[in-house]
Design a protein around this motif. Sequence first.
Motif, short mmCIF file in Angstrom:
data_model
loop_
_atom_site.label_atom_id
_atom_site.label_comp_id
_atom_site.label_asym_id
_atom_site.label_seq_id
_atom_site.Cartn_x
_atom_site.Cartn_y
_atom_site.Cartn_z
N MET A 109 0.75 -0.87 0.46
CA MET A 109 -0.07 -0.02 -0.68
C MET A 109 0.75 2.00 -0.18
SD MET A 109 -2.82 1.30 2.86
CE MET A 109 -2.54 2.39 3.28
N ASP A 119 -2.98 6.41 -0.08
CA ASP A 119 -3.86 5.96 -0.44
C ASP A 119 -4.72 4.87 -0.83
OD1 ASP A 119 -4.18 7.51 -2.17
OD2 ASP A 119 -6.41 8.62 -1.67
N ILE A 176 -3.41 0.75 -3.19
CA ILE A 176 -3.02 -0.18 -3.39
C ILE A 176 -2.76 -0.45 -5.26
CG2 ILE A 176 -3.00 -2.77 -3.32
CD1 ILE A 176 -4.87 -2.34 -1.42
N LEU A 224 -7.69 0.05 -3.00
CA LEU A 224 -7.65 0.36 -1.69
C LEU A 224 -9.28 0.48 -0.89
CD1 LEU A 224 -6.65 0.23 1.46
CD2 LEU A 224 -5.98 3.01 0.33
#
Length: 119
Positions: free
Chosen positions: A1, A4, A6, A67
């Motif tokens: 990650m 904010d 992925i 995410l």
Amino acid sequence: MAGDAIDTPLGGATGDGSRGRDIALDRGKGNCLICHRVPIEGELFPGDVGPDLSGIGARLTAGQIRLRLVDQSVIAPLTLMPSYYRVDGLRRVGEQFRGKPVLTAQEIEDVVAWLQTLR
Ligand code: HEC
């Protein structure tokens, strides 16, 4: 990650947007409509607990969308949105669902692919 987002697709899967649309609309799968409006014509009776997802593909990158599906609570600790790909730290999970994410890595990637087309 990173930040904010992925940025790497889960499990290296490639998303299929049309499958993602079906998963998102399926009341027994993503069930996104219970909380979100989406830009689709028809009698969908969406809820308005979450933001309208129209234009989400222009507002957020694929990584940011990913995410939010995996675990929105990372960025909004008190969120009502389910963590669709997290199994640790969840409370009150029925025996038969323990250890299983709501959606599979492939299904997450499919939904990410569909949301990216909403511009
Ligand atoms: C129980 C309600 C609920 C469900 C079900 C739900 N969400 Fe959410 N979602 C929210 C809320 C509320 C937010 C606003 C941010 C926050 O408070 O967490 C949000 C935020 C988002 C965001 C970020 C929007 C933005 O503008 O930043 C995305 C993308 C998203 N949801 C997609 C989905 C998808 C796709 C599904 C189905 C797989 C889904 N959500 C299911 C409640 C829900």
